[in-house]
Scaffold this active site. Structure first.
Site, PDB file in Angstrom:
ATOM      1  N   ARG A   1      30.830  13.276 -21.090  1.00  0.00           N
ATOM      2  CA  ARG A   1      29.736  14.094 -21.629  1.00  0.00           C
ATOM      3  C   ARG A   1      29.736  15.411 -20.861  1.00  0.00           C
ATOM      4  O   ARG A   1      30.047  15.428 -19.659  1.00  0.00           O
ATOM      5  CB  ARG A   1      28.382  13.388 -21.498  1.00  0.00           C
ATOM      6  CG  ARG A   1      27.224  14.206 -22.066  1.00  0.00           C
ATOM      7  CD  ARG A   1      25.917  13.414 -22.276  1.00  0.00           C
ATOM      8  NE  ARG A   1      25.364  12.838 -21.077  1.00  0.00           N
ATOM      9  CZ  ARG A   1      25.438  11.563 -20.743  1.00  0.00           C
ATOM     10  NH1 ARG A   1      26.064  10.707 -21.533  1.00  0.00           N
ATOM     11  NH2 ARG A   1      24.903  11.119 -19.618  1.00  0.00           N
TER      12      ARG A   1
ATOM     13  N   ASP B   1       0.817  -1.218   0.000  1.00  0.00           N
ATOM     14  CA  ASP B   1       0.000   0.000   0.000  1.00  0.00           C
ATOM     15  C   ASP B   1       0.845   1.261   0.000  1.00  0.00           C
ATOM     16  O   ASP B   1       0.462   2.297   0.529  1.00  0.00           O
ATOM     17  CB  ASP B   1      -1.030   0.001   1.136  1.00  0.00           C
ATOM     18  CG  ASP B   1      -0.390  -0.066   2.495  1.00  0.00           C
ATOM     19  OD1 ASP B   1       0.852  -0.174   2.559  1.00  0.00           O
ATOM     20  OD2 ASP B   1      -1.126   0.015   3.488  1.00  0.00           O
TER      21      ASP B   1
ATOM     22  N   GLU C   1      27.083  18.662 -20.417  1.00  0.00           N
ATOM     23  CA  GLU C   1      25.713  19.069 -20.758  1.00  0.00           C
ATOM     24  C   GLU C   1      25.332  20.327 -19.988  1.00  0.00           C
ATOM     25  O   GLU C   1      25.467  20.380 -18.767  1.00  0.00           O
ATOM     26  CB  GLU C   1      24.733  17.938 -20.408  1.00  0.00           C
ATOM     27  CG  GLU C   1      23.275  18.311 -20.636  1.00  0.00           C
ATOM     28  CD  GLU C   1      22.323  17.139 -20.463  1.00  0.00           C
ATOM     29  OE1 GLU C   1      22.670  16.178 -19.754  1.00  0.00           O
ATOM     30  OE2 GLU C   1      21.216  17.190 -21.046  1.00  0.00           O
TER      31      GLU C   1
ATOM     32  N   HIS D   1      17.952  18.448 -26.631  1.00  0.00           N
ATOM     33  CA  HIS D   1      16.495  18.281 -26.676  1.00  0.00           C
ATOM     34  C   HIS D   1      15.861  19.476 -25.991  1.00  0.00           C
ATOM     35  O   HIS D   1      16.523  20.205 -25.243  1.00  0.00           O
ATOM     36  CB  HIS D   1      16.097  16.969 -25.970  1.00  0.00           C
ATOM     37  CG  HIS D   1      16.720  16.798 -24.600  1.00  0.00           C
ATOM     38  ND1 HIS D   1      16.195  17.370 -23.475  1.00  0.00           N
ATOM     39  CD2 HIS D   1      17.852  16.163 -24.183  1.00  0.00           C
ATOM     40  CE1 HIS D   1      16.950  17.067 -22.434  1.00  0.00           C
ATOM     41  NE2 HIS D   1      17.980  16.348 -22.833  1.00  0.00           N
TER      42      HIS D   1
ATOM     43  N   GLU E   1      24.608  18.804 -25.273  1.00  0.00           N
ATOM     44  CA  GLU E   1      25.224  17.697 -24.533  1.00  0.00           C
ATOM     45  C   GLU E   1      26.031  16.740 -25.394  1.00  0.00           C
ATOM     46  O   GLU E   1      25.691  15.569 -25.501  1.00  0.00           O
ATOM     47  CB  GLU E   1      24.148  16.934 -23.763  1.00  0.00           C
ATOM     48  CG  GLU E   1      22.906  16.549 -24.559  1.00  0.00           C
ATOM     49  CD  GLU E   1      21.900  15.777 -23.701  1.00  0.00           C
ATOM     50  OE1 GLU E   1      22.291  14.748 -23.129  1.00  0.00           O
ATOM     51  OE2 GLU E   1      20.742  16.212 -23.608  1.00  0.00           O
TER      52      GLU E   1
ATOM     53  N   ASP F   1      25.318  12.791 -14.618  1.00  0.00           N
ATOM     54  CA  ASP F   1      24.225  13.436 -15.364  1.00  0.00           C
ATOM     55  C   ASP F   1      23.059  13.489 -14.395  1.00  0.00           C
ATOM     56  O   ASP F   1      22.410  12.473 -14.130  1.00  0.00           O
ATOM     57  CB  ASP F   1      23.886  12.614 -16.623  1.00  0.00           C
ATOM     58  CG  ASP F   1      22.811  13.271 -17.480  1.00  0.00           C
ATOM     59  OD1 ASP F   1      22.130  14.192 -16.990  1.00  0.00           O
ATOM     60  OD2 ASP F   1      22.650  12.846 -18.637  1.00  0.00           O
TER      61      ASP F   1
ATOM     62  N   HIS G   1      12.779  15.743 -21.254  1.00  0.00           N
ATOM     63  CA  HIS G   1      12.666  15.780 -22.713  1.00  0.00           C
ATOM     64  C   HIS G   1      11.317  16.435 -22.962  1.00  0.00           C
ATOM     65  O   HIS G   1      10.285  15.780 -22.984  1.00  0.00           O
ATOM     66  CB  HIS G   1      12.750  14.381 -23.316  1.00  0.00           C
ATOM     67  CG  HIS G   1      14.131  13.795 -23.194  1.00  0.00           C
ATOM     68  ND1 HIS G   1      14.542  12.700 -23.905  1.00  0.00           N
ATOM     69  CD2 HIS G   1      15.211  14.178 -22.470  1.00  0.00           C
ATOM     70  CE1 HIS G   1      15.812  12.424 -23.609  1.00  0.00           C
ATOM     71  NE2 HIS G   1      16.228  13.297 -22.730  1.00  0.00           N
TER      72      HIS G   1
ATOM     73  N   HIS H   1      24.728   9.571 -29.828  1.00  0.00           N
ATOM     74  CA  HIS H   1      23.434  10.172 -29.462  1.00  0.00           C
ATOM     75  C   HIS H   1      23.333  11.598 -29.999  1.00  0.00           C
ATOM     76  O   HIS H   1      24.296  12.136 -30.547  1.00  0.00           O
ATOM     77  CB  HIS H   1      23.199  10.130 -27.940  1.00  0.00           C
ATOM     78  CG  HIS H   1      24.218  10.849 -27.098  1.00  0.00           C
ATOM     79  ND1 HIS H   1      24.268  12.221 -27.020  1.00  0.00           N
ATOM     80  CD2 HIS H   1      25.206  10.392 -26.296  1.00  0.00           C
ATOM     81  CE1 HIS H   1      25.239  12.571 -26.181  1.00  0.00           C
ATOM     82  NE2 HIS H   1      25.844  11.477 -25.740  1.00  0.00           N
TER      83      HIS H   1
ATOM     84  N   TYR I   1      32.582   8.436 -26.069  1.00  0.00           N
ATOM     85  CA  TYR I   1      32.508   7.207 -25.276  1.00  0.00           C
ATOM     86  C   TYR I   1      33.384   6.172 -25.969  1.00  0.00           C
ATOM     87  O   TYR I   1      33.080   5.756 -27.090  1.00  0.00           O
ATOM     88  CB  TYR I   1      31.060   6.716 -25.181  1.00  0.00           C
ATOM     89  CG  TYR I   1      30.113   7.840 -24.810  1.00  0.00           C
ATOM     90  CD1 TYR I   1      29.901   8.183 -23.474  1.00  0.00           C
ATOM     91  CD2 TYR I   1      29.489   8.611 -25.800  1.00  0.00           C
ATOM     92  CE1 TYR I   1      29.074   9.250 -23.139  1.00  0.00           C
ATOM     93  CE2 TYR I   1      28.669   9.682 -25.476  1.00  0.00           C
ATOM     94  CZ  TYR I   1      28.463   9.989 -24.140  1.00  0.00           C
ATOM     95  OH  TYR I   1      27.651  11.053 -23.813  1.00  0.00           O
TER      96      TYR I   1
ATOM     97  N   ASP J   1      18.982  19.811 -16.260  1.00  0.00           N
ATOM     98  CA  ASP J   1      19.604  18.612 -16.838  1.00  0.00           C
ATOM     99  C   ASP J   1      21.070  18.939 -17.119  1.00  0.00           C
ATOM    100  O   ASP J   1      21.370  19.600 -18.110  1.00  0.00           O
ATOM    101  CB  ASP J   1      18.839  18.257 -18.135  1.00  0.00           C
ATOM    102  CG  ASP J   1      19.323  16.971 -18.776  1.00  0.00           C
ATOM    103  OD1 ASP J   1      20.163  16.281 -18.186  1.00  0.00           O
ATOM    104  OD2 ASP J   1      18.831  16.659 -19.887  1.00  0.00           O
TER     105      ASP J   1
ATOM    106  N   HIS K   1      22.711   4.945 -20.481  1.00  0.00           N
ATOM    107  CA  HIS K   1      21.624   5.038 -19.503  1.00  0.00           C
ATOM    108  C   HIS K   1      21.975   4.356 -18.179  1.00  0.00           C
ATOM    109  O   HIS K   1      21.107   3.837 -17.492  1.00  0.00           O
ATOM    110  CB  HIS K   1      20.326   4.463 -20.085  1.00  0.00           C
ATOM    111  CG  HIS K   1      19.681   5.378 -21.069  1.00  0.00           C
ATOM    112  ND1 HIS K   1      18.623   5.013 -21.864  1.00  0.00           N
ATOM    113  CD2 HIS K   1      19.945   6.665 -21.397  1.00  0.00           C
ATOM    114  CE1 HIS K   1      18.285   6.029 -22.642  1.00  0.00           C
ATOM    115  NE2 HIS K   1      19.070   7.036 -22.380  1.00  0.00           N
TER     116      HIS K   1
HETATM  117  N1  GLY Z   1      19.392  13.325 -18.515  1.00  0.00           N
HETATM  118  C1  GLY Z   1      18.679  12.999 -19.669  1.00  0.00           C
HETATM  119  C2  GLY Z   1      19.279  13.552 -20.881  1.00  0.00           C
HETATM  120  O1  GLY Z   1      20.377  14.054 -20.822  1.00  0.00           O
HETATM  121  O2  GLY Z   1      18.708  13.579 -21.915  1.00  0.00           O
HETATM  122 MN    MN Z   2      19.725  15.955 -21.655  1.00  0.00          MN
HETATM  123 MN    MN Z   3      21.265  14.732 -18.985  1.00  0.00          MN
END
Ligand code: GLY
Ligand code: MN
Ligand code: MN
Length: 483
Positions: free
Chosen positions: A434, A38, A436, A366, A413, A268, A373, A362, A417, A279, A251
């Site tokens: 990365r 619950d 960002e 975004h 971003e 991240d 996103h 990638h 890698y 982000d 991820h």
């Molecule tokens: N943290 C999600 C992205 O960078 O898109």
């Molecule tokens: Mn992002």
């Molecule tokens: Mn991110």
């Protein structure tokens, strides 16, 4: 809460409904989600619903007519339940608090819908928004429409059209107003402080025990502490804290792996404040000193991000930042020896063949807003389709990417890698980087609102060496005072 702002948003949506032929808009908030037994997951409102109401109680619905009449359905006051779950606003106080025209107990939803949907030309709702039988709007709607059909002989017509409300709302949400930007700046500055805290923490840990290690979850705890102590309600998404080679898993989430001297840490993570996300990604050396190969790749990624920022201004296309970053990354791959010129050719060849995707797979950004996103069309749908490269480097025919306007918010971003592979210089193996930041499109360019944490390699190293005591009880200027 600035009620006038929500009233204004509803008025603008009503105007958009009128311009599109009229009808009634139906916007439910998000359902509560059971976690186990619950216990529920922490409740998070629906972004569209909250954008229009500022109201974050579950089991609520907004009905908006094209004349601008706003009706809220919410939980009735219930002294017994309020002992367990907290106070409810209740329908009686909703008009004054939220500026809606009328409010009713949500248990009367079917009756209210039977009346409000009658003789409407169209019913608008966000298609496919929430799953689950208890909320599935499409299922509820079928029932309401069947009820209206049964009244046809009394002259009652049901709406002839069901229309997706998402594009109208997404278009509004894509360009942020001053209140939204202020909240996003706050979220970004809290998140930047959390990244800086994580860097300082690692610096201190490795000074105390140079041969030791720090576990990813310990670093995550520093982030969460900083988010909450400044009043952020939660992380905006599951934090990535990746030690060493884990950074090459896009991820990855914070686990228990040890971070050791000589490795990089990729974080991240961003918090959510009053429904708005931040982000940020930073990559730093565990013990505060980049090795030469790490520094070489770091500076390539940073230059790619700068190129992306330079390509972000009103009138540029959202995808331009990606293409600019890819060119710098591809050149860096050739210069560093990650890619062998003799095999892959020139930078143009690397881009054309998508050879760069071995190390950069990638997109570069975004929309950012209430959702990490965020909603918003990425293509300029009014323009004719043209042959172009998508973010995977594939040649496709589709409308060009969207033109940027002041008030839009994007992330920038880029990354590199490097998984171990034949032909890849061993000194780069298992490095994942990365960087960002969150960029608000301004009248002349863009403003990076997440730069409260250093991004230059030298500045990161200096921060991690910094042993000045921090006053943990003093809030930084600009951050919010919690009650
Ligand atoms: N943290 C999600 C992205 O960078 O898109
Ligand atoms: Mn992002
Ligand atoms: Mn991110």
């Amino acid at each position: 809460m600035n009620t006038a702002n929500f009233i204004d948003r509803r008025a603008r949506l009503a105007q958009a409904l009128r311009a599109a032929g009229g009808g009634l808009a139906v916007i439910p908030t998000a359902p509560e989600r059971p976690r186990n037994s619950d216990a529920d997951h922490p409740y998070r409102h629906d972004s569209h619903f909250h954008y229009l109401t500022g109201f974050d109680e579950p089991a609520s619905w907004l009905l908006l007519s094209d004349s601008g009449e706003a009706t809220l359905l919410c939980r009735a006051k219930d002294p017994d339940r309020e002992i367990w779950d907290g106070l409810r606003l209740g329908p009686a106080d909703a008009p004054k608090t939220l500026g809606v025209s009328a409010a009713f107990d949500v248990t009367t939803l079917d009756a209210v819908m039977a009346e409000r949907l009658a003789n409407q030309p169209a019913v608008w709702f966000p298609f496919g928004l929430h799953s689950g039988p208890e909320i599935r709007l499409e299922t509820r709607l079928e029932g309401w429409l069947a009820g209206l059909r049964a009244r046809a002989r009394s002259g009652v017509q049901g709406p002839a059209m069901q229309r997706d409300l998402t594009p109208l709302l997404a278009e509004m949400r894509l360009v942020k107003d001053a209140d939204e930007l202020a909240t996003m700046r706050l979220a970004a500055s809290i998140s930047a402080g959390a990244h800086a805290r994580a860097m300082r923490f690692c610096g201190a840990q490795f000074r105390a025990a140079p041969q030791g290690f720090v576990r990813e979850y310990e670093i995550e705890a520093e982030l969460l502490h900083e988010f909450r102590r400044h009043g952020a309600q939660s992380p905006a998404y599951t934090s990535i804290v990746a030690a060493g080679a884990n950074a090459c898993v896009l991820h990855y989430v914070a686990g228990a792996a040890p971070l050791r001297a000589g490795e990089l840490c990729l974080i991240d993570a961003g918090c959510e404040v009053d429904g708005y996300a931040s982000d940020i990604t930073r990559t730093f050396p565990a013990n505060g000193r980049f090795t030469a190969p790490q520094r070489e790749l770091y500076d390539i990624v940073l230059a790619a991000q700068q190129a992306a920022a330079d390509a972000t201004f009103p009138g540029a296309r959202q995808r331009d930042a990606h293409h600019a970053a890819v060119r710098v990354l591809a050149q860096g791959m050739l210069d560093s020896g990650l890619l062998n010129r003799a095999t892959v050719g020139s930078v143009d060849d690397v881009i054309e063949s998508t050879a760069y995707r071995q190390f950069y797979m990638h997109g570069t950004g975004h929309w950012l807003g209430r959702d990490v996103h965020d909603v918003g069309e990425y293509l300029s749908l009014g323009e004719a389709p043209v042959e172009q490269k998508d973010f995977m480097g594939r040649t496709v025919v589709m409308p060009p990417s969207r033109l940027l306007e002041p008030g839009m918010v994007v992330t920038l971003e880029p990354g590199l890698y490097v998984r171990p592979a034949a032909g890849v210089p061993e000194r780069f193996w298992n490095i994942g980087i990365r960087i960002e930041d969150d960029a608000v499109v301004t009248d002349t360019g863009c403003e990076l609102i997440s730069r409260g944490v250093p991004v230059q390699a030298d500045e990161i190293e200096a921060l991690m060496r910094d042993t000045a005591p921090r006053k943990s009880s003093t809030r930084k200027a600009g951050l919010r005072e919690t009650a």
